[in-house]
Design a protein around this motif. Structure first.
Motif, PDB file in Angstrom:
ATOM      1  N   ASP A  73     -16.022  -6.972 -41.565  1.00 43.82           N
ATOM      2  CA  ASP A  73     -17.213  -6.343 -42.123  1.00 43.82           C
ATOM      3  C   ASP A  73     -18.387  -7.302 -41.922  1.00 43.82           C
ATOM      4  O   ASP A  73     -18.376  -8.419 -42.448  1.00 43.82           O
ATOM      5  CB  ASP A  73     -16.991  -6.073 -43.612  1.00 43.82           C
ATOM      6  CG  ASP A  73     -18.214  -5.466 -44.293  1.00 43.82           C
ATOM      7  OD1 ASP A  73     -19.253  -5.295 -43.622  1.00 43.82           O
ATOM      8  OD2 ASP A  73     -18.125  -5.178 -45.511  1.00 43.82           O
ATOM      9  N   PRO A  74     -19.414  -6.940 -41.169  1.00 41.61           N
ATOM     10  CA  PRO A  74     -20.543  -7.854 -40.933  1.00 41.61           C
ATOM     11  C   PRO A  74     -21.187  -8.350 -42.217  1.00 41.61           C
ATOM     12  O   PRO A  74     -21.652  -9.495 -42.279  1.00 41.61           O
ATOM     13  CB  PRO A  74     -21.514  -7.014 -40.105  1.00 41.61           C
ATOM     14  CG  PRO A  74     -20.650  -5.997 -39.425  1.00 41.61           C
ATOM     15  CD  PRO A  74     -19.565  -5.690 -40.418  1.00 41.61           C
ATOM     16  N   ASP A  75     -21.223  -7.526 -43.241  1.00 39.58           N
ATOM     17  CA  ASP A  75     -21.811  -7.952 -44.517  1.00 39.58           C
ATOM     18  C   ASP A  75     -21.001  -9.077 -45.141  1.00 39.58           C
ATOM     19  O   ASP A  75     -21.556 -10.024 -45.709  1.00 39.58           O
ATOM     20  CB  ASP A  75     -21.901  -6.773 -45.488  1.00 39.58           C
ATOM     21  CG  ASP A  75     -22.931  -5.742 -45.051  1.00 39.58           C
ATOM     22  OD1 ASP A  75     -23.867  -6.128 -44.313  1.00 39.58           O
ATOM     23  OD2 ASP A  75     -22.796  -4.569 -45.439  1.00 39.58           O
ATOM     24  N   ALA A  76     -19.672  -8.977 -45.047  1.00 42.40           N
ATOM     25  CA  ALA A  76     -18.816 -10.040 -45.578  1.00 42.40           C
ATOM     26  C   ALA A  76     -18.928 -11.293 -44.717  1.00 42.40           C
ATOM     27  O   ALA A  76     -18.913 -12.418 -45.226  1.00 42.40           O
ATOM     28  CB  ALA A  76     -17.374  -9.570 -45.649  1.00 42.40           C
ATOM     29  N   LEU A  77     -19.087 -11.089 -43.422  1.00 41.48           N
ATOM     30  CA  LEU A  77     -19.178 -12.221 -42.509  1.00 41.48           C
ATOM     31  C   LEU A  77     -20.427 -13.061 -42.775  1.00 41.48           C
ATOM     32  O   LEU A  77     -20.395 -14.286 -42.669  1.00 41.48           O
ATOM     33  CB  LEU A  77     -19.187 -11.712 -41.065  1.00 41.48           C
ATOM     34  CG  LEU A  77     -18.982 -12.737 -39.953  1.00 41.48           C
ATOM     35  CD1 LEU A  77     -17.641 -13.435 -40.090  1.00 41.48           C
ATOM     36  CD2 LEU A  77     -19.084 -12.060 -38.593  1.00 41.48           C
ATOM     37  N   CYS A  78     -21.518 -12.423 -43.150  1.00 42.21           N
ATOM     38  CA  CYS A  78     -22.761 -13.173 -43.398  1.00 42.21           C
ATOM     39  C   CYS A  78     -22.909 -13.606 -44.851  1.00 42.21           C
ATOM     40  O   CYS A  78     -23.908 -14.243 -45.203  1.00 42.21           O
ATOM     41  CB  CYS A  78     -23.970 -12.346 -42.957  1.00 42.21           C
ATOM     42  SG  CYS A  78     -24.313 -10.903 -43.960  1.00 42.21           S
ATOM     43  N   ASP A  79     -21.941 -13.313 -45.689  1.00 49.46           N
ATOM     44  CA  ASP A  79     -22.006 -13.670 -47.104  1.00 49.46           C
ATOM     45  C   ASP A  79     -21.307 -15.010 -47.337  1.00 49.46           C
ATOM     46  O   ASP A  79     -20.083 -15.109 -47.216  1.00 49.46           O
ATOM     47  CB  ASP A  79     -21.315 -12.576 -47.928  1.00 49.46           C
ATOM     48  CG  ASP A  79     -21.437 -12.810 -49.423  1.00 49.46           C
ATOM     49  OD1 ASP A  79     -21.868 -13.918 -49.840  1.00 49.46           O
ATOM     50  OD2 ASP A  79     -21.094 -11.882 -50.195  1.00 49.46           O
ATOM     51  N   PRO A  80     -22.031 -16.077 -47.681  1.00 47.85           N
ATOM     52  CA  PRO A  80     -21.424 -17.393 -47.868  1.00 47.85           C
ATOM     53  C   PRO A  80     -20.387 -17.441 -48.984  1.00 47.85           C
ATOM     54  O   PRO A  80     -19.563 -18.371 -49.022  1.00 47.85           O
ATOM     55  CB  PRO A  80     -22.623 -18.298 -48.196  1.00 47.85           C
ATOM     56  CG  PRO A  80     -23.814 -17.576 -47.672  1.00 47.85           C
ATOM     57  CD  PRO A  80     -23.502 -16.121 -47.840  1.00 47.85           C
ATOM     58  N   SER A  81     -20.420 -16.471 -49.896  1.00 48.48           N
ATOM     59  CA  SER A  81     -19.453 -16.480 -50.990  1.00 48.48           C
ATOM     60  C   SER A  81     -18.079 -15.975 -50.560  1.00 48.48           C
ATOM     61  O   SER A  81     -17.103 -16.108 -51.304  1.00 48.48           O
ATOM     62  CB  SER A  81     -19.968 -15.625 -52.158  1.00 48.48           C
ATOM     63  OG  SER A  81     -19.983 -14.248 -51.813  1.00 48.48           O
ATOM     64  N   VAL A  82     -17.995 -15.383 -49.379  1.00 48.75           N
ATOM     65  CA  VAL A  82     -16.718 -14.873 -48.865  1.00 48.75           C
ATOM     66  C   VAL A  82     -16.105 -15.931 -47.950  1.00 48.75           C
ATOM     67  O   VAL A  82     -16.703 -16.304 -46.934  1.00 48.75           O
ATOM     68  CB  VAL A  82     -16.913 -13.553 -48.087  1.00 48.75           C
ATOM     69  CG1 VAL A  82     -15.572 -13.067 -47.536  1.00 48.75           C
ATOM     70  CG2 VAL A  82     -17.540 -12.494 -48.982  1.00 48.75           C
ATOM     71  N   ALA A  83     -14.941 -16.433 -48.306  1.00 45.27           N
ATOM     72  CA  ALA A  83     -14.295 -17.479 -47.510  1.00 45.27           C
ATOM     73  C   ALA A  83     -13.927 -16.945 -46.129  1.00 45.27           C
ATOM     74  O   ALA A  83     -13.375 -15.849 -46.002  1.00 45.27           O
ATOM     75  CB  ALA A  83     -13.046 -17.986 -48.223  1.00 45.27           C
ATOM     76  N   LEU A  84     -14.243 -17.719 -45.113  1.00 42.21           N
ATOM     77  CA  LEU A  84     -13.924 -17.292 -43.751  1.00 42.21           C
ATOM     78  C   LEU A  84     -12.431 -17.066 -43.568  1.00 42.21           C
ATOM     79  O   LEU A  84     -12.011 -16.175 -42.819  1.00 42.21           O
ATOM     80  CB  LEU A  84     -14.406 -18.339 -42.743  1.00 42.21           C
ATOM     81  CG  LEU A  84     -15.919 -18.515 -42.599  1.00 42.21           C
ATOM     82  CD1 LEU A  84     -16.215 -19.638 -41.608  1.00 42.21           C
ATOM     83  CD2 LEU A  84     -16.579 -17.224 -42.152  1.00 42.21           C
TER      84      LEU A  84
END
Length: 423
Positions: free
Chosen positions: A404-415
Motif C-alpha cells: 500500500d503506497p500510503d503505508a510505504l510512505c508512513d514512517p510509523s509503519v515498520a518496513l
C-alpha cells in the motif's frame, strides 16, 4: 576438495580478484593461486578514490584490500605491473606482456572497467583527467588543491556518481566547478527527474554550476594547458582543469580475443556469464565490473559497476571455480557521500521499469527513503541520511509483495511488516 596440484589463475588486481583469492584459501583450496594485476599497487578498493582518499581523509594503506604481507602469508603468488596479453583456451594458458606463459586449471577474469573517453579536440592537454586508479586520484587531488588555492575552475563532463563526488571534493577544496551534462538532471537515468533534481539542488547550494542539455565538443588550451571548454549549444566555459566522467566501459578485449561470448555493447557490454559467473568456457569465470550475469532474481542479464558487486562477486566466482553450487543473486547495492549527504541504493530500476515513486520522510531536509514501484511492488529503494534500513529494503524487494503506497510512505509503519504477505 580440489587437488593440490591444480592452479587457479586470477586476472585482475582489484577488489573482486583479491576477494576471490581470499575465498579460495578460506574454502580450503591448497593448490596454486596466482593473481595477476596490471598495476604495481597491491589490490585496493576504488570508492575512496572519489571520496575519502581524494579528500585526503584516508591514507594509501587504508584503501588496500589486504596488507601486502597477507599474500605471502596465504601463499598467493602476485604478478603486479603485468598485463595478460592473451588466453590460449586449448592449452589453458595465459601469456603475460613479458612473455611469461602460465598454465591454469581454472581462470577468473576480473579485469574491471575503464573510463570512457571523449573523442573531441583537446583531450591531450595537461589538466584533463580521468578517475579510475590510485595514480589518477592522487594527480586529481593535487590539481584540486591547486585550483582551490588559486581560485581555479574545474569543468566536469558528466553528472553521474563519479562526477558529483568529485564536484563535492572540488568545492571542499575551494575550486570553482561547472558540470556539463546532456540529460536534464544529474543521475537522470538512475534516479529519474524528481530525485535527480534533489542532487542538482544539493550541489547548487554548495556553489556548483550546472549546464544541462549540452555536450562538450572541444577543450581549448594555450601552451599545452587547459583554457576553456566549448559545448554543442555554442557556450564556452572557463576551465583550468577538466574531469571526464561520462561512464565506464568493461575491459573485455582479452575475453573477446579468446573467443568468449560477450554481451552487445548496446546492451551494456561485458563478458556473458551464467548465474554461477561461468563464461561460455566452463573453465573460465568472470566477476566484477566486466561480468554481465544472468540474475536469478531479477530475470535479466545485468552488469553492475559498483563496489558491492566486486566484494561479493569475487567470492561467488571462487566458490563456483571450486565446484560448489552457486547462484549469484545479490540485490545490486551502491552508496555515495557528497558534502553532508550520505546515500545507499538497493535494487534495479532502469528507465521504463517502474510506474511510481513513493517517498517516506522529508526530501527538503534530505532525510528520507525513496521507493521505486512497479505494479505495486518495490523494485528499488534509496535511503538518504537514514541509516540501518538496507536490510529491510532488500527484504521488501525480495518479497515481491504488493504494498500500500500510503503505508510505504508512513514512517510509523515498520518496513519489515510490509514485506510480509497480506492475509
Amino acid at each position: 576438495m580440489v587437488d593440490a596440484d591444480q592452479t587457479f589463475v586470477i586476472v585482475g588486481g582489484g577488489l573482486a580478484g583479491a576477494k576471490a583469492a581470499e575465498t579460495l584459501r578460506a574454502e580450503g583450496f591448497n593448490g596454486r593461486v596466482i593473481l595477476i594485476g596490471d598495476e604495481r599497487d597491491h589490490p585496493y578498493e576504488r570508492p575512496p578514490l572519489s571520496k575519502g582518499y581524494l579528500l585526503g581523509k584516508k591514507d594509501r594503506d587504508s584503501v588496500l584490500v589486504h596488507e601486502p604481507a597477507w599474500y605471502a602469508a596465504h601463499d598467493v603468488e602476485l604478478h603486479l605491473g603485468q598485463t595478460v596479453t592473451s588466453i590460449d583456451r586449448d592449452a589453458r594458458t595465459v601469456r603475460l606482456g613479458d612473455g611469461t606463459v602460465i598454465r591454469y586449471d581454472k581462470l577468473l577474469l576480473a579485469t574491471g572497467s575503464e573510463p570512457r573517453r571523449l573523442d573531441i579536440p583537446g583531450t591531450g592537454l595537461a589538466g584533463v583527467h580521468h578517475l579510475r586508479r590510485l595514480s589518477h586520484s592522487e594527480r586529481l587531488r593535487d590539481e584540486l588543491k591547486a585550483l582551490g588555492r588559486d581560485n581555479g575552475h574545474l569543468v566536469i563532463a558528466g553528472a553521474g556518481w563519479i562526477g558529483l563526488e568529485v564536484a563535492a571534493a572540488a568545492r571542499t577544496y575551494g575550486a570553482e566547478v561547472t558540470v556539463v551534462e546532456a540529460d536534464p538532471t544529474p543521475l537522470h537515468r538512475v534516479l529519474g527527474p524528481e530525485l535527480g533534481q534533489l542532487f542538482a539542488d544539493l550541489h547548487t547550494q554548495h556553489g556548483v554550476r550546472f549546464h544541462f542539455g549540452a555536450r562538450i565538443t572541444e577543450i581549448t588550451g594555450q601552451d599545452g594547458m587547459v583554457l576553456a571548454v566549448r559545448t554543442d549549444d555554442g557556450e564556452e566555459h572557463p576551465a583550468h582543469a577538466v574531469l571526464v566522467a561520462i561512464g565506464a566501459a568493461p575491459r573485455a578485449v582479452l575475453a573477446e580475443n579468446a573467443g568468449l561470448a560477450l554481451v552487445d555493447r548496446a546492451d551494456g557490454g561485458g563478458i556473458a556469464v551464467d548465474a554461477s559467473l561461468r563464461t561460455s568456457d566452463p573453465d573460465i569465470h568472470a566477476a566484477g565490473d566486466v561480468a554481465a550475469f544472468d540474475h536469478p532474481f531479477l530475470h535479466h542479464r545485468i552488469r553492475v559497476e559498483h563496489w558491492a558487486n566486486a566484494l561479493n562477486g569475487g567470492p561467488a566466482a571462487a566458490r563456483a571455480m571450486l565446484g560448489q553450487q552457486v547462484s549469484y543473486d545479490r540485490i545490486p547495492y551502491f552508496f555515495t557521500d557528497q558534502y553532508d549527504l550520505g546515500m545507499e541504493y538497493s535494487g534495479w530500476a532502469p528507465p521504463g521499469s517502474y510506474d511510481q515513486v513513493v517517498v517516506r520522510g522529508d526530501t527538503g531536509k534530505r532525510e528520507f527513503i525513496a521507493f521505486w514501484l512497479s505494479e505495486g511492488r518495490v523494485i528499488a529503494g534509496m535511503n538518504v541520511n537514514v541509516w540501518d534500513v538496507t536490510e529491510p529494503i532488500q527484504e521488501l524487494i525480495r518479497s515481491r509483495a504488493t504494498v500500500d503506497p500510503d503505508a510505504l510512505c508512513d514512517p510509523s509503519v515498520a518496513l519489515e511488516t510490509l514485506a510480509r504477505p497480506r492475509r
